[in-house]
Scaffold this active site. Structure first.
Site, PDB file in Angstrom:
ATOM      1  N   LYS A 119      25.865  35.041  31.441  1.00 24.09           N
ATOM      2  CA  LYS A 119      27.064  34.290  31.838  1.00 24.09           C
ATOM      3  C   LYS A 119      27.185  34.197  33.350  1.00 24.09           C
ATOM      4  CE  LYS A 119      29.876  34.678  27.716  1.00 24.09           C
ATOM      5  NZ  LYS A 119      31.124  35.129  27.094  1.00 24.09           N
ATOM      6  N   LYS A 201      20.055  30.622  21.753  1.00 27.27           N
ATOM      7  CA  LYS A 201      21.138  30.724  20.770  1.00 27.27           C
ATOM      8  C   LYS A 201      22.001  29.460  20.745  1.00 27.27           C
ATOM      9  CE  LYS A 201      24.837  32.920  21.882  1.00 27.27           C
ATOM     10  NZ  LYS A 201      25.904  33.835  22.313  1.00 27.27           N
ATOM     11  N   LYS A 204      28.673  27.224  21.871  1.00 23.53           N
ATOM     12  CA  LYS A 204      29.663  26.161  22.049  1.00 23.53           C
ATOM     13  C   LYS A 204      29.796  25.717  23.498  1.00 23.53           C
ATOM     14  CE  LYS A 204      32.964  29.925  21.461  1.00 23.53           C
ATOM     15  NZ  LYS A 204      33.642  30.705  20.465  1.00 23.53           N
TER      16      LYS A 204
HETATM   17  P1  TYM Z   1      32.278  34.774  20.521  1.00 26.31           P
HETATM   18  O1  TYM Z   1      33.509  33.973  20.414  1.00 26.31           O
HETATM   19  O2  TYM Z   1      31.300  34.417  21.586  1.00 26.31           O
HETATM   20  O3  TYM Z   1      31.491  34.751  19.157  1.00 26.31           O
HETATM   21  C1  TYM Z   1      32.153  35.028  17.955  1.00 26.31           C
HETATM   22  C2  TYM Z   1      31.188  35.564  16.918  1.00 26.31           C
HETATM   23  O4  TYM Z   1      30.185  34.594  16.614  1.00 26.31           O
HETATM   24  C3  TYM Z   1      28.888  35.175  16.729  1.00 26.31           C
HETATM   25  N1  TYM Z   1      27.962  34.149  17.186  1.00 26.31           N
HETATM   26  C4  TYM Z   1      26.826  33.832  16.560  1.00 26.31           C
HETATM   27  N2  TYM Z   1      26.257  34.313  15.455  1.00 26.31           N
HETATM   28  C5  TYM Z   1      25.075  33.753  15.075  1.00 26.31           C
HETATM   29  N3  TYM Z   1      24.474  32.750  15.747  1.00 26.31           N
HETATM   30  C6  TYM Z   1      25.018  32.242  16.874  1.00 26.31           C
HETATM   31  N4  TYM Z   1      24.442  31.238  17.516  1.00 26.31           N
HETATM   32  C7  TYM Z   1      26.266  32.780  17.321  1.00 26.31           C
HETATM   33  N5  TYM Z   1      27.087  32.505  18.375  1.00 26.31           N
HETATM   34  C8  TYM Z   1      28.121  33.356  18.278  1.00 26.31           C
HETATM   35  C9  TYM Z   1      29.066  36.300  17.748  1.00 26.31           C
HETATM   36  O5  TYM Z   1      28.054  37.261  17.607  1.00 26.31           O
HETATM   37  C10 TYM Z   1      30.429  36.811  17.393  1.00 26.31           C
HETATM   38  O6  TYM Z   1      30.360  37.726  16.307  1.00 26.31           O
HETATM   39  N6  TYM Z   1      32.569  39.316  22.357  1.00 26.31           N
HETATM   40  C11 TYM Z   1      32.840  38.647  21.097  1.00 26.31           C
HETATM   41  C12 TYM Z   1      34.316  38.547  20.791  1.00 26.31           C
HETATM   42  C13 TYM Z   1      35.011  39.873  20.635  1.00 26.31           C
HETATM   43  C14 TYM Z   1      34.814  40.821  19.602  1.00 26.31           C
HETATM   44  C15 TYM Z   1      35.730  41.878  19.851  1.00 26.31           C
HETATM   45  C16 TYM Z   1      33.960  40.863  18.491  1.00 26.31           C
HETATM   46  C17 TYM Z   1      35.970  40.376  21.451  1.00 26.31           C
HETATM   47  N7  TYM Z   1      36.412  41.583  20.964  1.00 26.31           N
HETATM   48  C18 TYM Z   1      35.799  42.998  19.013  1.00 26.31           C
HETATM   49  C19 TYM Z   1      34.041  41.986  17.660  1.00 26.31           C
HETATM   50  C20 TYM Z   1      34.941  43.028  17.920  1.00 26.31           C
HETATM   51  C21 TYM Z   1      32.160  37.285  21.127  1.00 26.31           C
HETATM   52  O7  TYM Z   1      31.066  37.138  21.523  1.00 26.31           O
HETATM   53  O8  TYM Z   1      32.826  36.241  20.683  1.00 26.31           O
END
Ligand code: TYM
Length: 344
Positions: A119, A201, A204
């Site tokens: 990032k 990956k 969005k």
């Molecule tokens: P975020 O919003 O980036 O992603 C949300 C979830 O989607 C999964 N993910 C994917 N899985 C498979 N293939 C992909 N291309 C892909 N892109 C995203 C992410 O692994 C995630 O599970 N840091 C976290 C948000 C968070 C969180 C937490 C998660 C904040 N606090 C506590 C668990 C527990 C995140 O990346 O969100």
């Protein structure tokens, strides 16, 4: 183990950022698995708007996306009366615990985080301190509720390991304060790849034709999958290293139709990439159709969604307060005695 986990059902915690439209990567890697675990666990699912502002957001859009994400959680089958769907910023305990845990996390640990490095490279003009301590806030989310299991995509595994290290470190100093959580990573589709660059990956924050949004309409889904990058040998075979594009399409199809990857490959024997793409597109369209129609219905009744978030924030805040109280006492904070107007 804490007394809470022995008395209650085990606890699941996960969160998603309201920072853009959700992709089918978010759905397959995370959201889809949330529902599967609903019966045996008490489930906390947050909309992590505090994490979202580590990248610059438009305020009106962030507000709209927060409600949309709540509606998507519900539209994906999560009943907000059975699952504690709530908004992270409604519960100040997250920020309070994050600060304390910041003081138990080393700079070197945070510097090693691949998500921070990625990032930071993409946002050179805004490498802020929040982006750096992002994983500590995530640890606070999870540890506040004494969570046992955290369903996430494989890109979050490193953050989960750090969460465990912080919990263990704190427990070693102060006794059993936190439950040490485990990651739950699905077997198929834990890393859905970009349609245009299958080595990275699906995300969005990348250009539109690289991902499929959960809200894309059938024609867009067909068009994007038709243009997805494959390879030139024309054989439908699962081989992520040598055939990343085709393997990605096979994983998407398998995950969304609850088949094994072999099952999908067998059903396409003797067929070409055109057929593969058509099959995958129809599977994606059918998987998203009921979610999209429920989403549209919910967005026409935002008051229902907002009321659910407010109700759950209150329940969740009560639970968070228990852990936070314990932590504050352990680290030596004095606690104000409101009635007497003095500190203890
Ligand atoms: P975020 O919003 O980036 O992603 C949300 C979830 O989607 C999964 N993910 C994917 N899985 C498979 N293939 C992909 N291309 C892909 N892109 C995203 C992410 O692994 C995630 O599970 N840091 C976290 C948000 C968070 C969180 C937490 C998660 C904040 N606090 C506590 C668990 C527990 C995140 O990346 O969100």
């Amino acid at each position: 183990m804490t007394d809470q986990t022995t008395e209650r059902k085990p606890i699941i915690y996960s969160g998603i950022q309201p920072s853009g439209v959700l992709t089918i990567g978010n759905y397959i890697g995370a959201l889809k698995n949330f529902k599967l675990l609903e019966k045996e666990y008490e489930c906390f699912y947050s909309i992590v708007d505090m994490h979202a502002i580590t990248l610059r957001q438009n305020a009106a859009e962030l507000r709209r996306r927060t409600i949309e994400l709540a509606a998507l959680y519900i539209a994906s089958g999560l009943d907000p009366d059975k699952n504690l769907i709530y908004c992270q910023s409604h519960v100040p305990a997250h920020a309070e615990l994050a600060w304390i845990l910041d003081c138990f996390t080393y700079m070197g640990e945070l510097q090693r985080m691949t998500q921070f490095k990625e990032k930071a490279a993409k946002n050179e003009a805004n490498i802020n301190a929040g982006l750096f301590t992002y994983p500590v806030l995530m640890a606070a989310d999870i540890l506040l509720y004494q969570s046992n299991l955290v369903p996430v995509g494989s890109d979050q595994q490193q953050h989960l390991e750090l969460t465990r290290d912080i919990a263990i470190r704190f427990n070693n100093i102060y006794g059993d304060v936190f439950t040490v959580p485990e990651a739950h990573i699905g077997k198929i589709g834990s890393r859905v790849m970009s349609l245009q660059e299958p080595a990275s990956k699906m995300s969005k924050s990348d250009p539109e034709d690289t991902y499929i949004s959960m809200l894309d309409r059938p024609d867009d889904i067909r068009r994007k999958i038709k243009r997805a990058v494959t390879d030139s040998d024309a054989e439908i075979r699962f081989d992520p290293e040598n055939k990343p594009g085709v393997s990605n399409l096979l994983s998407i199809a398998a995950a969304l139709s609850d088949q094994s990857i072999d099952g999908v490959v067998n059903s396409l024997q003797g067929k070409g990439y055109g057929d593969l793409k058509q099959t995958v597109a129809e599977i994606v369209i059918e998987a998203m159709r009921p979610i999209q129609s429920e989403f549209d219905r919910l967005m026409a009744d935002k008051a229902y969604v907002q009321a659910a978030l407010s109700r759950n924030a209150e329940t969740v805040a009560g639970r968070a307060a228990k852990t936070l109280y314990k932590v504050k006492k352990k680290v030596g904070y004095t606690l104000p005695d409101r009635k007497q107007g003095r500190v203890q």
